[in-house]
Scaffold this motif. Structure first.
Motif, PDB file in Angstrom:
ATOM      1  N   GLY A 103     -78.181  10.728 -18.575  1.00  0.00           N
ATOM      2  CA  GLY A 103     -78.283  12.035 -19.213  1.00  0.00           C
ATOM      3  C   GLY A 103     -79.692  12.342 -19.675  1.00  0.00           C
ATOM      4  O   GLY A 103     -80.200  13.462 -19.498  1.00  0.00           O
ATOM      5  N   ALA A 104     -80.344  11.350 -20.276  1.00  0.00           N
ATOM      6  CA  ALA A 104     -81.727  11.540 -20.711  1.00  0.00           C
ATOM      7  C   ALA A 104     -82.646  11.775 -19.519  1.00  0.00           C
ATOM      8  O   ALA A 104     -83.564  12.602 -19.569  1.00  0.00           O
ATOM      9  N   TRP A 105     -82.389  11.034 -18.451  1.00  0.00           N
ATOM     10  CA  TRP A 105     -83.178  11.210 -17.227  1.00  0.00           C
ATOM     11  C   TRP A 105     -83.020  12.623 -16.673  1.00  0.00           C
ATOM     12  O   TRP A 105     -83.992  13.286 -16.269  1.00  0.00           O
ATOM     13  N   LEU A 106     -81.781  13.119 -16.664  1.00  0.00           N
ATOM     14  CA  LEU A 106     -81.521  14.484 -16.205  1.00  0.00           C
ATOM     15  C   LEU A 106     -82.242  15.521 -17.068  1.00  0.00           C
ATOM     16  O   LEU A 106     -82.855  16.461 -16.551  1.00  0.00           O
ATOM     17  N   ASP A 132    -104.630  23.782 -21.263  1.00  0.00           N
ATOM     18  CA  ASP A 132    -104.549  22.795 -20.181  1.00  0.00           C
ATOM     19  C   ASP A 132    -104.459  21.382 -20.744  1.00  0.00           C
ATOM     20  O   ASP A 132    -103.817  20.509 -20.157  1.00  0.00           O
ATOM     21  N   GLN A 133    -105.138  21.155 -21.875  1.00  0.00           N
ATOM     22  CA  GLN A 133    -105.121  19.830 -22.487  1.00  0.00           C
ATOM     23  C   GLN A 133    -103.846  19.594 -23.287  1.00  0.00           C
ATOM     24  O   GLN A 133    -103.375  18.457 -23.394  1.00  0.00           O
ATOM     25  N   LEU A 134    -103.274  20.671 -23.828  1.00  0.00           N
ATOM     26  CA  LEU A 134    -102.067  20.511 -24.644  1.00  0.00           C
ATOM     27  C   LEU A 134    -100.800  20.392 -23.805  1.00  0.00           C
ATOM     28  O   LEU A 134     -99.821  19.794 -24.249  1.00  0.00           O
ATOM     29  N   LEU A 135    -100.819  20.951 -22.591  1.00  0.00           N
ATOM     30  CA  LEU A 135     -99.615  20.929 -21.767  1.00  0.00           C
ATOM     31  C   LEU A 135     -99.123  19.514 -21.484  1.00  0.00           C
ATOM     32  O   LEU A 135     -97.917  19.247 -21.606  1.00  0.00           O
ATOM     33  N   PRO A 136     -99.991  18.549 -21.103  1.00  0.00           N
ATOM     34  CA  PRO A 136     -99.490  17.169 -20.925  1.00  0.00           C
ATOM     35  C   PRO A 136     -98.904  16.579 -22.199  1.00  0.00           C
ATOM     36  O   PRO A 136     -97.941  15.800 -22.154  1.00  0.00           O
ATOM     37  N   ILE A 137     -99.472  16.952 -23.358  1.00  0.00           N
ATOM     38  CA  ILE A 137     -98.949  16.443 -24.630  1.00  0.00           C
ATOM     39  C   ILE A 137     -97.554  17.011 -24.886  1.00  0.00           C
ATOM     40  O   ILE A 137     -96.659  16.310 -25.365  1.00  0.00           O
ATOM     41  N   ILE A 138     -97.363  18.295 -24.567  1.00  0.00           N
ATOM     42  CA  ILE A 138     -96.042  18.910 -24.738  1.00  0.00           C
ATOM     43  C   ILE A 138     -95.023  18.221 -23.845  1.00  0.00           C
ATOM     44  O   ILE A 138     -93.904  17.918 -24.269  1.00  0.00           O
ATOM     45  N   ARG A 139     -95.426  17.953 -22.608  1.00  0.00           N
ATOM     46  CA  ARG A 139     -94.528  17.270 -21.681  1.00  0.00           C
ATOM     47  C   ARG A 139     -94.128  15.901 -22.221  1.00  0.00           C
ATOM     48  O   ARG A 139     -92.945  15.534 -22.241  1.00  0.00           O
ATOM     49  N   LYS A 140     -95.141  15.132 -22.634  1.00  0.00           N
ATOM     50  CA  LYS A 140     -94.862  13.789 -23.138  1.00  0.00           C
ATOM     51  C   LYS A 140     -94.055  13.843 -24.439  1.00  0.00           C
ATOM     52  O   LYS A 140     -93.208  12.981 -24.687  1.00  0.00           O
ATOM     53  N   GLY A 141     -94.333  14.863 -25.276  1.00  0.00           N
ATOM     54  CA  GLY A 141     -93.583  14.999 -26.526  1.00  0.00           C
ATOM     55  C   GLY A 141     -92.106  15.265 -26.284  1.00  0.00           C
ATOM     56  O   GLY A 141     -91.241  14.697 -26.964  1.00  0.00           O
ATOM     57  N   ILE A 142     -91.801  16.129 -25.305  1.00  0.00           N
ATOM     58  CA  ILE A 142     -90.398  16.408 -24.967  1.00  0.00           C
ATOM     59  C   ILE A 142     -89.721  15.141 -24.450  1.00  0.00           C
ATOM     60  O   ILE A 142     -88.596  14.805 -24.851  1.00  0.00           O
ATOM     61  N   LYS A 143     -90.395  14.439 -23.552  1.00  0.00           N
ATOM     62  CA  LYS A 143     -89.822  13.215 -22.995  1.00  0.00           C
ATOM     63  C   LYS A 143     -89.606  12.167 -24.081  1.00  0.00           C
ATOM     64  O   LYS A 143     -88.557  11.500 -24.117  1.00  0.00           O
ATOM     65  N   LEU A 144     -90.596  12.024 -24.969  1.00  0.00           N
ATOM     66  CA  LEU A 144     -90.471  11.040 -26.047  1.00  0.00           C
ATOM     67  C   LEU A 144     -89.309  11.375 -26.965  1.00  0.00           C
ATOM     68  O   LEU A 144     -88.544  10.478 -27.376  1.00  0.00           O
ATOM     69  N   VAL A 146     -86.552  13.171 -26.226  1.00  0.00           N
ATOM     70  CA  VAL A 146     -85.274  12.968 -25.523  1.00  0.00           C
ATOM     71  C   VAL A 146     -84.942  11.487 -25.420  1.00  0.00           C
ATOM     72  O   VAL A 146     -83.811  11.058 -25.712  1.00  0.00           O
ATOM     73  N   TRP A 147     -85.922  10.679 -25.018  1.00  0.00           N
ATOM     74  CA  TRP A 147     -85.654   9.251 -24.851  1.00  0.00           C
ATOM     75  C   TRP A 147     -85.416   8.555 -26.190  1.00  0.00           C
ATOM     76  O   TRP A 147     -84.649   7.593 -26.267  1.00  0.00           O
ATOM     77  N   SER A 148     -86.079   9.024 -27.246  1.00  0.00           N
ATOM     78  CA  SER A 148     -85.838   8.432 -28.571  1.00  0.00           C
ATOM     79  C   SER A 148     -84.402   8.658 -29.011  1.00  0.00           C
ATOM     80  O   SER A 148     -83.722   7.732 -29.487  1.00  0.00           O
ATOM     81  N   VAL A 151     -82.094   6.491 -26.864  1.00  0.00           N
ATOM     82  CA  VAL A 151     -82.100   5.075 -27.254  1.00  0.00           C
ATOM     83  C   VAL A 151     -81.254   4.857 -28.513  1.00  0.00           C
ATOM     84  O   VAL A 151     -80.486   3.887 -28.608  1.00  0.00           O
ATOM     85  N   ILE A 152     -81.393   5.779 -29.487  1.00  0.00           N
ATOM     86  CA  ILE A 152     -80.611   5.645 -30.720  1.00  0.00           C
ATOM     87  C   ILE A 152     -79.114   5.733 -30.427  1.00  0.00           C
ATOM     88  O   ILE A 152     -78.313   4.914 -30.914  1.00  0.00           O
ATOM     89  N   VAL A 153     -78.730   6.735 -29.614  1.00  0.00           N
ATOM     90  CA  VAL A 153     -77.305   6.887 -29.267  1.00  0.00           C
ATOM     91  C   VAL A 153     -76.813   5.686 -28.465  1.00  0.00           C
ATOM     92  O   VAL A 153     -75.702   5.183 -28.671  1.00  0.00           O
ATOM     93  N   ALA A 154     -77.662   5.193 -27.539  1.00  0.00           N
ATOM     94  CA  ALA A 154     -77.274   4.038 -26.726  1.00  0.00           C
ATOM     95  C   ALA A 154     -77.090   2.792 -27.591  1.00  0.00           C
ATOM     96  O   ALA A 154     -76.135   2.029 -27.401  1.00  0.00           O
TER      97      ALA A 154
END
Length: 351
Positions: A103-106, A132-144, A146-148, A151-154
């Motif tokens: 689900g997190a991967w999706l 342009d510099q903030l966009l990668p941070i936004i991407r990584k922030g969303i992924k972090l 979701v995965w956090s 992990v807690i639910v898992a």
């Protein structure tokens, strides 16, 4: 049915083990078939549409969908076996953990598809480099994020004490936040600059007592090149909290001059001097029509004329000033209008 199929190993017959293995193998075959269908048919159908989002979405979601099919097939295949309560509990927990991972991967793949379709084209159109510099941070922030959560639910489904884990992470996070408070402040400062957009790269601004051109806006700091050519680095937390004067945003540059003529200048010559000033400003191609001339005051050593004109946006300020000042000097000399300078008359009383 052959007798050896009824032989029991670890609580299950060979037949039951075979059915479970066949189910697992079948789940891989189905997953592989779905993967092939997506690659050869679904992607082609998506490419025929005008919308680019479905192309990216199909490409992003094919692997997670195949993964979900595999773990689902394994889950149902293992139900053909007679397992102990401990084994069943372990398998159930493992299945929930894998399903949460899927689900997190999706979700992360879906967010990537959305950003790639809508945000990336918008960012490419903007002039500044900060987004342009903030966009990668936004991407990584969303992924972090979701995965956090995943992990807690898992961990909770796996039987761990999540509260104790969160408490430990909270203490560690607090210590880390205190140690990196300036970095966090600069990061939020860069985000504020990105949202408010008080300037873009190339603008001339006045901030923190510095006057210069913005050369780079980074995650931690902003770099200005001052008018004397020196590079100044200002942390973004100060830039975000300071009053910023964007000189480049002005519609025109206001120039104010005080021109002093000698006290022997007649009223007619004063009027002629103001008329000449208006003519010079009106005839210059880089000035606006809004021109002000006025006999403002009697100074100690001069009759003062206030002269205000505006230089058009994009024109050379120093070039226009130089041309207008040279024209004033020539015209006043030709008309016999004398510039005043500070003088002092001393009267002495004879002994």
């Amino acid at each position: 049915m052959p007798e050896f199929l009824h032989k029991t190993f670890y609580g299950n017959t060979i037949f039951e083990w075979g059915v479970a293995a066949a189910g697992i193998l079948l789940s891989f075959v189905i997953a592989k078939t779905v993967y092939w269908l997506i690659g050869h048919f679904v992607k082609k159908l998506a490419k025929n549409t005008k919308n680019r989002f479905d192309d990216i979405l199909v490409d992003m979601l094919e692997e997670p969908v195949v993964f979900v099919l595999i773990i689902t097939g394994i889950w149902y295949s293992l139900h053909f076996l007679n397992l102990s309560e401990t084994a069943q509990l372990a398998i159930s927990r493992a299945y929930y953990v894998l399903f949460i991972v899927a689900g997190a991967w999706l979700l992360t793949r879906l967010s990537d598809a959305t950003i790639e379709t809508y945000l990336v084209p918008y960012v490419r159109k903007t002039e500044g480099k900060l987004d342009d510099q903030l966009l990668p941070i936004i991407r990584k922030g969303i992924k972090l994020s979701v995965w956090s959560i995943a992990v807690i639910v898992a961990l909770d489904n796996a039987g761990y004490d999540v509260k104790a884990v969160l408490a430990s992470l909270g203490i560690g996070g607090l210590a880390l936040a205190l140690a990196a408070k300036d970095t966090v402040a600069n990061l939020f400062g860069s985000f504020t600059i990105f949202v408010d957009k008080p300037f873009v790269v190339g603008d001339r601004v006045k901030v923190k007592g510095y006057d210069g051109f913005v050369r780079e806006v980074g995650i931690r700091s902003t770099r200005l090149q001052t008018l004397d050519g020196r590079m100044v680095t200002i942390p973004n937390q100060f830039v975000a909290n300071e009053s910023i004067v964007n000189v480049s945003s002005e519609p025109s540059r206001k120039i104010t001059m005080d021109i002093g003529l000698t006290y022997d200048t007649t009223p007619e010559k004063m009027e002629r001097a103001m008329e000449i000033l208006r003519e010079i400003a009106q005839n210059h191609p880089d000035t606006e029509e809004n021109i002000v001339t006025a006999f403002t005051e009697f100074k100690d050593s001069a009759l003062n004329i206030r002269f205000i004109y505006y230089i058009k946006k994009g024109a050379s300020v120093f070039g226009a000033q130089n041309a207008i000042n040279m024209a004033i000097l020539r015209r006043f000399n030709d008309e016999g209008l004398e510039f005043a300078f500070p003088t002092q008359t001393i009267y002495t009383k004879a002994g």
